[in-house]
Design a protein around this motif. Structure first.
Motif, PDB file in Angstrom:
ATOM      1  N   LYS A   1       0.815  -1.222   0.000  1.00  0.00           N
ATOM      2  CA  LYS A   1       0.000   0.000   0.000  1.00  0.00           C
ATOM      3  C   LYS A   1       0.850   1.274   0.000  1.00  0.00           C
ATOM      4  O   LYS A   1       0.451   2.286  -0.566  1.00  0.00           O
ATOM      5  N   GLU A   2       1.969   1.204   0.703  1.00  0.00           N
ATOM      6  CA  GLU A   2       2.752   2.446   0.853  1.00  0.00           C
ATOM      7  C   GLU A   2       3.886   2.558  -0.178  1.00  0.00           C
ATOM      8  O   GLU A   2       4.118   3.614  -0.733  1.00  0.00           O
ATOM      9  N   ILE A   3       4.581   1.441  -0.405  1.00  0.00           N
ATOM     10  CA  ILE A   3       5.783   1.533  -1.242  1.00  0.00           C
ATOM     11  C   ILE A   3       5.458   1.285  -2.715  1.00  0.00           C
ATOM     12  O   ILE A   3       5.671   2.157  -3.560  1.00  0.00           O
ATOM     13  N   VAL A   4       4.882   0.123  -3.020  1.00  0.00           N
ATOM     14  CA  VAL A   4       4.627  -0.205  -4.430  1.00  0.00           C
ATOM     15  C   VAL A   4       3.577   0.736  -5.023  1.00  0.00           C
ATOM     16  O   VAL A   4       3.734   1.247  -6.130  1.00  0.00           O
ATOM     17  N   LYS A   5       2.528   0.991  -4.251  1.00  0.00           N
ATOM     18  CA  LYS A   5       1.432   1.828  -4.757  1.00  0.00           C
ATOM     19  C   LYS A   5       1.930   3.236  -5.104  1.00  0.00           C
ATOM     20  O   LYS A   5       1.461   3.868  -6.043  1.00  0.00           O
ATOM     21  N   SER A   6       2.894   3.729  -4.314  1.00  0.00           N
ATOM     22  CA  SER A   6       3.414   5.083  -4.575  1.00  0.00           C
ATOM     23  C   SER A   6       4.594   5.056  -5.560  1.00  0.00           C
ATOM     24  O   SER A   6       5.297   6.048  -5.718  1.00  0.00           O
ATOM     25  N   ARG A   7       4.825   3.879  -6.186  1.00  0.00           N
ATOM     26  CA  ARG A   7       5.965   3.678  -7.085  1.00  0.00           C
ATOM     27  C   ARG A   7       7.282   4.052  -6.386  1.00  0.00           C
ATOM     28  O   ARG A   7       8.077   4.838  -6.881  1.00  0.00           O
ATOM     29  N   PHE A   8       7.478   3.483  -5.224  1.00  0.00           N
ATOM     30  CA  PHE A   8       8.724   3.646  -4.450  1.00  0.00           C
ATOM     31  C   PHE A   8       9.043   5.123  -4.193  1.00  0.00           C
ATOM     32  O   PHE A   8      10.183   5.553  -4.322  1.00  0.00           O
ATOM     33  N   ALA A   9       8.007   5.886  -3.839  1.00  0.00           N
ATOM     34  CA  ALA A   9       8.192   7.328  -3.614  1.00  0.00           C
ATOM     35  C   ALA A   9       9.171   7.541  -2.460  1.00  0.00           C
ATOM     36  O   ALA A   9       9.028   6.937  -1.398  1.00  0.00           O
ATOM     37  N   ILE A  10      10.132   8.407  -2.699  1.00  0.00           N
ATOM     38  CA  ILE A  10      11.171   8.642  -1.681  1.00  0.00           C
ATOM     39  C   ILE A  10      10.546   9.129  -0.380  1.00  0.00           C
ATOM     40  O   ILE A  10      10.996   8.768   0.699  1.00  0.00           O
ATOM     41  N   ARG A  11       9.495   9.934  -0.478  1.00  0.00           N
ATOM     42  CA  ARG A  11       8.911  10.509   0.731  1.00  0.00           C
ATOM     43  C   ARG A  11       8.400   9.422   1.668  1.00  0.00           C
ATOM     44  O   ARG A  11       8.589   9.483   2.873  1.00  0.00           O
TER      45      ARG A  11
ATOM     46  N   LEU B   1       9.457   5.841   6.514  1.00  0.00           N
ATOM     47  CA  LEU B   1       9.632   4.504   7.094  1.00  0.00           C
ATOM     48  C   LEU B   1      11.015   4.365   7.711  1.00  0.00           C
ATOM     49  O   LEU B   1      11.172   3.895   8.838  1.00  0.00           O
ATOM     50  N   GLU B   2      12.002   4.776   6.959  1.00  0.00           N
ATOM     51  CA  GLU B   2      13.388   4.618   7.437  1.00  0.00           C
ATOM     52  C   GLU B   2      13.609   5.461   8.689  1.00  0.00           C
ATOM     53  O   GLU B   2      14.223   5.027   9.652  1.00  0.00           O
ATOM     54  N   PHE B   3      13.035   6.673   8.685  1.00  0.00           N
ATOM     55  CA  PHE B   3      13.224   7.586   9.818  1.00  0.00           C
ATOM     56  C   PHE B   3      12.536   7.059  11.079  1.00  0.00           C
ATOM     57  O   PHE B   3      12.972   7.304  12.188  1.00  0.00           O
ATOM     58  N   SER B   4      11.456   6.292  10.865  1.00  0.00           N
ATOM     59  CA  SER B   4      10.722   5.781  12.032  1.00  0.00           C
ATOM     60  C   SER B   4      11.412   4.556  12.647  1.00  0.00           C
ATOM     61  O   SER B   4      10.862   3.915  13.536  1.00  0.00           O
ATOM     62  N   GLN B   5      12.608   4.220  12.131  1.00  0.00           N
ATOM     63  CA  GLN B   5      13.409   3.085  12.632  1.00  0.00           C
ATOM     64  C   GLN B   5      12.744   1.745  12.321  1.00  0.00           C
ATOM     65  O   GLN B   5      12.822   0.786  13.094  1.00  0.00           O
ATOM     66  N   TYR B   6      12.109   1.698  11.174  1.00  0.00           N
ATOM     67  CA  TYR B   6      11.425   0.485  10.690  1.00  0.00           C
ATOM     68  C   TYR B   6      12.423  -0.670  10.556  1.00  0.00           C
ATOM     69  O   TYR B   6      12.165  -1.792  10.986  1.00  0.00           O
ATOM     70  N   LEU B   7      13.588  -0.377   9.962  1.00  0.00           N
ATOM     71  CA  LEU B   7      14.584  -1.434   9.745  1.00  0.00           C
ATOM     72  C   LEU B   7      15.115  -1.954  11.080  1.00  0.00           C
ATOM     73  O   LEU B   7      15.132  -3.166  11.335  1.00  0.00           O
TER      74      LEU B   7
ATOM     75  N   MET C   1      15.032   0.022   2.680  1.00  0.00           N
ATOM     76  CA  MET C   1      15.542   0.746   3.864  1.00  0.00           C
ATOM     77  C   MET C   1      17.057   0.927   3.788  1.00  0.00           C
ATOM     78  O   MET C   1      17.575   2.002   4.087  1.00  0.00           O
ATOM     79  N   VAL C   2      17.757  -0.126   3.377  1.00  0.00           N
ATOM     80  CA  VAL C   2      19.229  -0.025   3.284  1.00  0.00           C
ATOM     81  C   VAL C   2      19.609   1.000   2.216  1.00  0.00           C
ATOM     82  O   VAL C   2      20.478   1.856   2.430  1.00  0.00           O
ATOM     83  N   ASN C   3      18.934   0.937   1.066  1.00  0.00           N
ATOM     84  CA  ASN C   3      19.224   1.904  -0.008  1.00  0.00           C
ATOM     85  C   ASN C   3      18.964   3.329   0.457  1.00  0.00           C
ATOM     86  O   ASN C   3      19.713   4.252   0.128  1.00  0.00           O
ATOM     87  N   GLU C   4      17.895   3.502   1.251  1.00  0.00           N
ATOM     88  CA  GLU C   4      17.564   4.833   1.744  1.00  0.00           C
ATOM     89  C   GLU C   4      18.648   5.324   2.708  1.00  0.00           C
ATOM     90  O   GLU C   4      19.017   6.494   2.707  1.00  0.00           O
ATOM     91  N   LYS C   5      19.163   4.414   3.533  1.00  0.00           N
ATOM     92  CA  LYS C   5      20.233   4.812   4.457  1.00  0.00           C
ATOM     93  C   LYS C   5      21.463   5.273   3.682  1.00  0.00           C
ATOM     94  O   LYS C   5      22.112   6.251   4.039  1.00  0.00           O
ATOM     95  N   PHE C   6      21.780   4.574   2.601  1.00  0.00           N
ATOM     96  CA  PHE C   6      22.918   5.006   1.778  1.00  0.00           C
ATOM     97  C   PHE C   6      22.627   6.355   1.130  1.00  0.00           C
ATOM     98  O   PHE C   6      23.505   7.201   1.022  1.00  0.00           O
TER      99      PHE C   6
END
Length: 1491
Positions: A52-62, A67-73, A97-102
């Motif tokens: 719902k969040e990632i694929v539906k938004s076509r991997f939108a960075i926002r 997700l990454e900021f909320s410490q999901y990983l 999440m890893v790609n976003e951290k990089f």
């Protein structure tokens, strides 16, 4: 040329948006660190979020950012990962999440390191998914995400966890993917490999079938991935629409290939696989390359890959190949093709019998092989083991174009890398400047890949290392040049005139219209080159401008770089320029070319030379400059004009632009790097592999160096024998003398030297002996020989009690090899550096040391401390322009030293004259250094030798003490020394004094002998060169100066043995490397013995203005940081003496056991509380002010008015309590906020004597390396954490304060940030509202941490604080005014008396009188508990009278309220302030205009 579209800037979500997001609600329920009751793990949550969040938004960075900021990983994904729950959504979520951290540049692998058990399984799942069919479970977009993840893995080989998985993909067994004939050929080339190959086969046979199958899968992974990519690439049509997913997949794949080829560990076996797959041929023939829009970046990446596949290196040994070896390889390829042709293909006889030079061009190869059939071409290729053998009577499946390209591209002659480099223009042109793939705009989001080199841990060869740095340095300069061109040219407002020409509607300080331009000289090329040696032109401009701007233009010096620009605007006169739209099409910019000034021409057309003589006064406004053009660029342009009929660029220029001199040294640095690449770079053997990132990282540590020194004189390092013993914990110290009275410094220490390669003893007893011996230090106290009877003869001494880690750093610095010292804030880095320099100077007087720092300020600090030690100032020299800022009367620049030598020579010759007179010798011995030398030899030495023969021991007779004084020949000369010279207590003591006197005399003549050269060399330039090359022992410069002047220094024959670098973690990789090579090698070897780097990689890295180079290319990585990452041993200083222990706790978690020096606990300034403030540090929450938090008037120009006003209010409060304004600095994390705070300070505090100005208002980045007692810090952001998420910036921000740190921020935003947790958990443990004690004067006697006796007041928000300060200030004014009135009524004599008695107490008294304000203010506390009531109160005050407006900044602009000085004027009349500050200001709320 089409202007590129401006990329969209990624807008970070606001806190309210974050809180409203579905993701955040889930986070609070399942994994947020602050939520108390967490629901149990549910795999469906991961599936839902992914779909719902990632694929539906076509991997939108926002979404991914949230997700990454909320410490999901950290708190959900990896914590609960296991093979049982692994699914597509799970894998993809972790990769995202890893790609976003990089992308965010924050550490990515820490979570996996903590729980590594399931990582191998996870990694195998990723490999399987990357090879899955694109129309199957994983879409192409998802596989692009996986490719990016794999790329990050291959670039993180320093992480053991990653390396253990990746190694299986890139080791020798991967050659299973080669076709059999090619494998056989490769094994034949390197016989040693066949042995390994057979071993691998044997091991495989022993494996069970399932494990073997798994191993085969991993080994063939990259081969299969290449085949998969080729199938995707072939599905791209030539002209029909193509999905961008395919294009992005192809770009990311090529990026992965480049990264694998550019690292030796991955390249070693993979390069053969890549070559065998003919990937490059497939790519160059693909449709994507020919699609102009979509394929532009792909083509650029492909060129990079082609460069690296053919890189001049031996893949197996890792050695760089010389030009001869490359030629041999090329000839071998052609001759093997000729042999095959001769033996099997009669139609190629002509080719087989031709000489190589005739047939190795692309044209001739196409001509020879073009007529052959596809089958024949396939057979030729299979003979060369490039393709599998073609079965009989079968046609080839490859098309002819592919087969022909395969043979031609493999055998054509390639231009060598160094030739390519030498033919490259150094100035950027319009094609590069506005190419988004090479020089991205400031809005680079980190999403796509770019055609840029990357700086990682390892490099292939020194050439590769220099080339990547050369390209990045060039492009970073290009980015700054682009900003300058856009700024200057848009200010000139070029419009199209009615007649089609250009008319300029504006003007620019840094640019002028060109009146005339002519090329005046094109010199002949050098032999073997095809470009002119030099091209010169004359540029005429009309300087009808203000005098100071005219002076700037006339002041252009030789070698200054300017840019020649052609604009052909299409917009009519008066069109408004829109900064948001592409620049080129609005302005009509056509060409940009660089040039270098030779000089301005005089009336007669001659170049006016730079020099001491005054410049001639030229009449009129017209000025002509002679400039050098880039010969390579000129040659390319002319070739294009002649061959393609293009227009002559040099006929079209109509603007010349200059740049600020400080930012304009890029060409000199690029030339330096290019020259380095053209010479044989001789790096010391012990450093070579470490610089490239290979081998044993500790091999250059002193303990492993073959030339380790056993005995070192530590001079004045130790203050006592006890200090020495505590400095070597765990060592057994043996002193050579037993008498405690003699055990005084200086000490010589003999260390047990063990060569790193010695074999360890096996038997247990032997080991004990060995370790006992290895721990024993032999200490020998020695006496510094007497230097003379004068007080100034006594050596200066070190007074610092170094800690044992500082001593280890000093010891390592004195030994040969590489020493890396990590110095956290306040740990005495500079003191250690200075002591190392001093000790090297005394231990090795014949050696020369080069000091390099990042900034002039650091160099000045070093110099000021060096002068306090026992180093003769004639041996110090400072190069560059920063010496003016040295806070000493002495001038250490080249000419300052020349003047010192000349003045010192005269002083010493006067001393010789006095000595001559005292000895009664006739003649003029003090005429020159030469005559003085003869005088010493014939008159002084003879008398001394005669004296020695009289007083030395004669046989068995006891020497007489009185004789020493009686026979002493220089009594008269030393008559001006403290008397009596001889004590008469013992013969030994008096004899030492006599020898000291003679040493004093001898030193005069030694110095004169050294100064003799200045008599023979007549010009200041020659004398300064002599000083640099011969006289100076300690030479200091900035890294920029070293890069600029390398050519001149090498030409002079400059030599040095040791390098010490301060602030090493702030210096660019290339600017750290160049100082190693400022001298010519001796007999092919570098004479460098020591390299000491002192820095702190936990603080901010070098400044890179363009985000793409900083993040994507990792250009901000310093050499120091890279060495730490590679694992080079470091000495970590572990005791700080700058800040209170409580403040140190805010950042010491980042360092290995950083503690405090004893004085931090003992000194009163550290144990006393901060007056008027309850806490020594506090985080103060600042909510939106009038509905606005952060604002952004220009891109990245962040401001926050609420915080700015609050910070200034606290500053004013502190000053009113009596804090000295210069002990307070205001810092912020953004430039926009800095300007806003400065504006508010100017208006509130102005030149108000009661308040003053803070020591500095600047950004955290600018304040690195500095400190102050009290720091007020504004974090500005309220939507996203921004660049404070870089922990290094946080460390700098937290470590600037000594006694008090007050941080203003939006707490709800920053407390959620994972990277900042260790600091913010301490900050949020204290109340988030400011606690003040208004009735406590400064300074206070209250101890830190004690409950105050005065009443504590809690400030809830900014308007309340501003109101409070205003009232406090008004009260102070009234009491001061009242005091003045009473003084006026007293008789004059009494006034004088009163003023005299009370002069020191006035401030305190007025403050005590001001304290009753507390009663009025206590009611204010409740009344202003909300912003609204405060704001309304302020508005009413403003409306009642313009003369007493409040200082809250309740209007959203700093202009809204008059300066504090206005208030004094209105209340206290003309007594208090200068007249010009009494004008009331207009109230104009304009939030977006505040800068």
């Amino acid at each position: 040329m089409a202007a590129p579209a401006q990329p969209k800037k990624i807008v970070a979500p606001t806190v309210s948006q974050i809180n409203a997001e579905f993701v955040t609600q889930l986070a609070c329920k399942y994994w947020a660190p602050h939520s108390k009751k967490k629901s149990p793990f549910d795999i469906k949550v991961i599936e839902d979020i992914y779909e719902k969040e990632i694929v539906k938004s076509r991997f939108a960075i926002r979404k991914i950012m949230l997700l990454e900021f909320s410490q999901y990983l950290e708190n959900y994904l990896w914590m609960n990962y296991s093979p049982e729950v692994s699914s597509k959504a799970y894998l993809m979520s972790i990769c995202c999440m890893v790609n976003e951290k990089f992308r965010e540049n924050v550490p990515a692998w820490e979570t996996f390191k903590k729980k590594p058990d399931h990582f191998p399984f996870f990694f195998k799942c990723i490999l399987k998914a990357a090879l899955a069919e694109t129309d199957g479970e994983f879409s192409l977009h998802e596989q692009t995400v996986l490719l990016l993840f794999l790329d990050h893995c291959f670039n993180s080989l320093e992480v053991d966890l990653i390396r253990s998985q990746v190694q299986q993909l890139i080791s020798l067994p991967m050659w299973m993917g080669l076709q059999p004939a090619r494998l056989e050929l490769e094994l034949k080339k390197t016989p040693k490999l066949r042995k390994f190959w057979n071993l691998i086969k044997k091991n495989d046979e022993k494996m069970d079938p399932e494990a073997r199958e798994q191993a085969y899968q991993e080994r063939r992974f990259l081969s299969q991935l290449i085949q998969k990519f080729i199938s995707v690439l072939k599905s791209v049509p030539l002209s029909e629409p193509v999905t961008m997913d395919k294009v992005h997949y192809c770009e990311r794949f090529i990026e992965l290939m480049i990264d694998l080829e550019a690292l030796l560990p991955t390249r070693r076996w993979f390069n053969t696989i890549l070559d065998d797959s003919h990937l490059l041929v497939h790519c160059y023939l693909s449709n994507l390359v020919h699609r102009e829009e979509d394929g532009h970046l792909f083509s650029q990446l492909l060129d990079m890959l082609k460069f690296y596949t053919g890189f001049e290196i031996n893949d197996q040994t890792g050695n760089a190949l010389t030009e001869n070896e490359m030629t041999t390889i090329h000839y071998d390829r052609i001759t093997s093709l000729q042999r095959a042709a001769f033996a099997h293909f009669p139609e190629l006889y002509d080719f087989a019998l031709s000489n190589v030079a005739e047939v190795d061009t692309r044209e001739s190869l196409v001509k020879l092989f073009g007529p052959l059939s596809s089958n024949t071409l396939h057979q030729v290729a299979s003979y060369l083991c490039l393709l599998p053998t073609l079965p009989k009577n079968e046609d080839t499946t490859f098309d002819k174009e592919f087969l022909l390209e395969l043979l031609v591209s493999r055998h054509e002659r390639r231009i060598s890398q160094i030739q390519q480099l030498n033919q490259m223009p150094l100035y950027p042109t319009e094609k590069i400047i506005w190419d988004e793939n090479i020089v991205p705009t400031e809005y680079y989001s980190g999403e796509g890949c770019l055609a840029l080199p990357k700086l990682n841990l390892q490099f292939l060869t020194l050439h590769d290392y220099l080339l990547r740095n050369f390209n990045l340095f060039r492009l970073e300069s290009t980015y700054e040049i682009r900003q300058d061109i856009e700024d200057s040219v848009s200010r000139m407002k070029p419009w199209q005139s009615e007649y089609g020409g250009v008319v300029f509607g504006g003007w620019a300080r840094m640019a002028q219209p060109i009146v005339a331009f002519t090329v005046v000289e094109v010199a002949k090329p050098n032999i073997g080159e095809n470009w002119p040696t030099r091209v010169r032109a004359d540029v005429t401009i009309n300087l009808n401008v203000r005098d100071h701007i005219k002076d700037e233009w006339e002041g252009l010096r030789k070698h200054d770089v300017c840019f020649l620009i052609t604009v052909r605007p299409t917009k009519p006169y008066g069109t408004k320029f829109d900064r948001r739209r592409p620049f080129i099409e609005q302005i009509g910019l056509v060409y940009v070319r660089g040039c270098e000034i030779q000089g301005m021409l005089d009336d007669k057309g001659r170049v006016i030379e730079d020099g001491p003589e005054p410049r001639p006064n030229l009449r009129g406004e017209s000025r002509t400059f002679r400039v050098f053009l880039d010969p390579n660029q000129y040659q390319q342009d002319m070739t294009n004009t002649i061959q393609n009929g293009a227009e002559d660029v040099y006929e079209t220029f109509n603007i010349i632009m200059r740049r600020k001199p400080k930012e304009n040294n890029f060409k000199a640095v690029l030339e330096t790097i290019r020259n380095l690449m053209n010479t044989d770079c001789v790096v010391p053997d012990w450093l070579h592999d470490i610089i490239l990132g290979y081998g044993d990282p500790s091999s250059a540590h002193y303990s492993k160096m073959p030339n380790q020194i056993a005995t070192l004189d530590f001079n004045d390092t130790f203050l006592s024998i006890e200090h020495l013993k505590t400095s070597f914990p765990g060592h057994n110290v043996k002193v050579t003398v037993d008498d405690p009275a003699v055990q005084i410094p200086p000490f010589r220490i003999t260390f047990p030297v063990r060569s790193g390669k010695g074999k360890k003893r096996k038997d247990a007893d032997g080991e004990d002996e060995d370790t006992e011996e290895a721990k024993t230090l032999i200490v020998e106290p020695h006496v510094i020989p007497n230097r003379g009877p004068y007080p100034y003869n006594q050596p200066k001494r070190n007074t610092i009690q170094f800690t044992h880690t500082q001593i280890e750093a000093i010891r390592a610095g004195m030994q040969p090899g590489l020493t890396m010292v990590v110095g956290p804030p306040g740990t005495g880095k500079t003191d250690v550096a200075v002591q190392i320099i001093s000790n090297i100077y005394h231990n090795f007087p014949e050696q020369r040391t080069l000091i390099v720092t990042h900034s002039n300020q650091a160099l000045n600090q070093l110099f000021e401390k060096i002068m306090a030690l026992d180093i003769d100032e004639r041996h110090l020299l400072r190069l560059g322009h920063g010496e003016e800022e040295l806070e000493t009367e002495k001038d250490f620049s080249r000419y300052g030293r020349v003047n010192y030598v000349l003045a010192r020579r005269i002083e010493l010759l006067e001393e010789v004259k006095r000595l001559q007179k005292s000895l009664g010798v006739p003649g003029d011995a003090s005429y020159t250094c030469e005559t003085a030398g003869y005088f010493f030899l014939y008159q002084v030495m003879s008398r001394w030798e005669e004296y020695i023969s009289k007083v030395k021991n004669k046989g068995n007779m006891l020497p007489d003490v009185t004789e020493v004084s009686t026979f002493f020949p220089f009594h008269e000369y030393f008559a001006n020394a403290p008397q009596p010279i001889f004590k008469g207590r013992s013969y030994e003591e008096d004899m030492e004094i006599a020898e000291g006197c003679f040493r004093h005399i001898k030193k005069i003549f030694t110095q004169l002998e050294e100064f003799r050269a200045s008599e023979l060399l007549r010009s200041g330039l020659d004398r300064s060169k002599y000083l640099l090359v011969k006289e100076a022992k300690i030479i200091a410069m900035t890294c920029t100066h070293a890069a600029l002047k390398r050519h001149d220094l090498v030409k002079l024959g400059f030599k040095y043995d040791n390098i010490l670098m301060e602030e090493a973690a702030q210096i660019l990789e290339i600017e750290t490397f160049i100082p190693l090579l400022l001298q010519n090698p001796q007999d092919g070897f570098s004479r460098l013995k020591r390299w000491i780097m002192i820095g702190d990689h936990h603080q901010l890295p070098p400044v890179i203005k363009n985000m793409a180079f900083q993040k994507y290319s990792n250009m901000e990585q310093s050499l120091f940081t890279r060495f730490v990452r590679v694992g080079v041993p470091t000495v970590d200083l572990d005791a700080q003496g700058r800040a209170r222990a409580s403040l140190c706790n805010l950042y010491n978690w980042r360092y290995k056991n950083l503690g405090n020096l004893p004085h931090v606990q003992l000194l009163p300034e550290f144990s006393t509380a901060n007056a008027g403030l309850l806490y020594d540090f506090q985080l103060i929450n600042v909510e939106d002010f009038q509905g606005v938090g952060e604002s952004e008037p220009n891109p990245y120009f962040y401001q926050n008015l609420g915080e700015a006003e609050y910070v200034v209010a606290l500053f004013m409060y502190m000053c009113l309590l009596g804090y000295p304004a210069d002990k307070i600095s205001i810092l912020t994390t953004y430039n926009g906020q800095k300007h806003l705070i400065r504006d508010i300070i100017n208006r509130r505090c102005g030149s108000n004597p009661l308040i003053g100005r803070p020591n500095k208002v600047t950004t955290v980045d600018r304040f690195q390396g500095q400190q102050n007692d009290y720091i007020l810090l504004s974090l500005v952001r309220t939507r996203a954490v921004g660049h404070l998420r870089d922990v290094r910036r946080l460390v700098v921000a937290m470590s600037r304060a000594r006694l008090g740190l007050y941080i203003f921020a939006r707490v709800s935003l920053f407390q959620n940030c994972f990277e900042l947790t260790p600091a913010f958990s301490q900050l949020t443990a204290r109340p988030l509202h400011l606690h003040i004690i208004p009735t406590e004067p400064f300074p206070t006697s209250r101890k830190n941490g004690e409950r105050p006796s005065h009443e504590v007041q809690i400030i809830k928000n900014m308007p309340q604080m501003a109101n409070f300060v205003y009232n406090m200030y008004m009260h102070l004014i009234q009491t001061t005014h009242h005091y003045h009135q009473t003084l006026l009524q007293l008789p004059p004599a009494m006034v004088e008396e009163v003023e005299e008695v009370q002069s020191q107490e006035t401030e305190l008294e007025t403050e005590e009188e001001a304290n009753p304000a507390q009663t009025d203010l206590s009611s204010l506390t409740d009344a202003t508990s909300s912003q609204e009531s405060s704001a309304s109160q302020i508005e009413t005050t403003c409306s009642q009278t313009e003369s007493t407006p409040s200082q809250t900044g309740a209007s959203s602009s700093p202009e809204a309220t008059p300066a504090a000085s206005d208030l004094i004027a209105t209340v206290a009349g003309p007594v208090a302030v200068p007249a010009e500050t009494q004008v009331p200001q207009d109230v104009t709320p304009a939030p977006e205009e505040t800068k």
